[in-house]
Write an enzyme that holds these catalytic residues in place. Structure first.
Site: not given
Ligand code: CMC
Length: 429
Positions: A308, A365
């Site tokens: 991320h 996700d």
């Protein structure tokens, strides 16, 4: 004296003010840099070090794994709030009182229908069209039905109406996108149901059988929507703000955000995770082989759902989702070989020096796709689910940008092309 930063350019020293946020985050204010230094700009590809705005909506500490909306922790909100309560919080700045929430819900419930003419748009799309393409087009086309949304000088009541219409209609448009892809008749909204329940019913009811909403599934969906509701200045939100800064209307701005979200490095990662896990399964399930591919710099493959831009420790949303994922799978009694591969892949990556050294952890996700799959949402609809969740954040950020009277977004560049040269006639090239 308040803190300043010193910038030395040749023989000259420039003092730059330091701006401090409410959580003691610091930023060097370069608003006047070009003017005072005679043309210098900053260069920051991917805006990795650029604070594009001040914002009072979402606080995120990537090192500590903290995420708060308007000061409330994501853990508490996901546990105790409804999605519409969180939407109100993000957009209006405070948790609603009972009366405020009732009014807000009432307004949303009265705008869930979409103009019948819009149904014709669906018929024009090929049925294999990606749902994100359809959704983005339909959201943009809402402005054609509500032209008053295009007036940049509209009243607060008009802005609120546009916002409520968009929140109300997105689940209807999203569910109809799916229905169109399978060439089934659309299901009209039922305003007696909660936001998530209404969406599930419009997705899964067929003329022969009314879908019975399972509270465990509705609650998991409510959580998922809350967890996705805002994430400060990410790619799609920055897109919404920058498009809105030209005074483009809300529908156009959010449609642009939907396009930005679609990419596999952003919201499209949830679809990419499942496709990756399916590819690994089809290839014999050798997770070590795929992990080696992800680490190989000559191989474009990346481990989807890992890493991320801002979380460098853990993604707090992933922790909450992982639990919800276990609950849903348990309740539905699902035994999915894809899940076994996901678990193996996750463990192997978490113990691998490549991923450890780069602080690459599972992101939101990695697990959301597994829940969507268990609920029966088709893979291509996953990013649409993300868009439904992110909508209040996009709206809140768009509204804040306008309230702040921000100038039109327009970055600079450092030109590296050819210097001035004379045109060469085609015969002499
Ligand atoms: N698999 C393998 N290597 C990776 C991965 C990955 N998923 N993510 C980052 N790296 C490596 C990258 O190659 C680089 O290595 P090196 O330093 O040796 O060059 C290092 O880690 C730093 O990566 P980066 O690309 O500089 O980091 P970034 O902040 O630009 O990218 C990211 C962040 C999310 C785009 C990236 O981690 C990625 O592509 N992840 C997979 C896609 C994904 O899951 N995206 C969803 C993000 S969460 C939902 C959302 O909010 O959008």
């Amino acid at each position: 004296m308040s803190e300043t930063a010193k910038l030395i350019l040749g023989d000259e020293t420039f003092e730059l003010p330091v701006f401090e946020g409410s959580e003691k985050e610091k930023g060097i204010d370069i608003t006047k840099l070009r003017a005072t230094t005679g043309g210098y700009v900053t260069l920051d590809s991917g805006y990795k070090n650029t604070g594009a705005t001040t914002s009072a909506i979402t606080f995120l500490d990537g090192e500590k794994g903290i995420l708060r909306y308007r000061g409330y922790s994501i853990e508490e909100l996901a546990d105790k709030a409804s999605f519409l309560e969180v939407a109100y919080l993000l957009i209006e700045g405070e948790l609603p009182t009972k009366d405020q929430l009732d009014k807000f819900k009432h307004s949303i419930e009265h705008h869930t229908m979409v103009a019948e003419d819009m149904r014709k748009f669906y018929q024009a799309f090929p049925h294999e069209a990606h749902p994100m393409a359809v959704l983005g087009s339909l959201v943009s086309s809402l402005s054609t039905f509500y032209p008053e949304s295009q007036n940049p000088n509209r009243s607060k009541e008009d802005v609120d109406l546009t916002i409520h219409r968009l929140i109300a209609k997105l689940p209807t448009l999203a569910a109809w996108t799916y229905k169109n892809s399978v060439r089934h008749p659309v299901v009209y909204p039922n305003n007696n149901l909660e936001y998530s329940e209404n969406f599930l019913r419009m997705m899964f009811s067929v003329p022969a059988e009314e879908y019975k909403v399972d509270p465990v599934i509705a609650s998991a969906l409510n959580k998922l929507l809350i967890l996705h509701a805002d994430h400060e200045q990410n790619c799609s939100t920055s897109t919404v703000r920058i498009v809105g800064s030209s005074q483009a209307n809300l529908y156009a701005s959010v449609s642009a955000g939907i396009s930005a979200l679609w990419g596999p490095l952003h919201g499209g990662a949830n679809q990419a995770v499942i496709e990756m896990l399916e590819a690994i399964k089809a290839d014999g399930g050798d997770t070590e082989k795929w992990l080696a591919k992800a680490k190989d710099k000559n191989d474009p493959f990346r481990l989807m759902g890992f890493g991320h831009r801002v979380y460098k420790n853990f993604d707090p949303r992933a922790t909450i989702i992982k639990k919800a994922c276990d609950e849903v799978l348990d309740k539905l009694g699902i035994d999915d070989p894809i899940l076994d591969i996901a678990k193996k892949m996750e463990q192997a990556a978490l113990n691998d020096p490549y991923f450890k050294d780069r602080n690459l952890y599972p992101n939101v996700d990695f697990y959301s796709g597994i829940i969507y799959r268990a609920i029966g949402i088709p893979t291509e609809m996953f990013t649409v689910m993300f868009a439904m969740g992110r909508l209040p954040g996009w709206i809140a950020q768009w509204k804040e940008m306008l309230d702040q009277k921000q100038p039109i977004g327009r970055p600079r560049q450092i030109y590296t092309g050819a210097n001035a040269r004379s045109f060469v006639d085609i015969a002499n090239r």
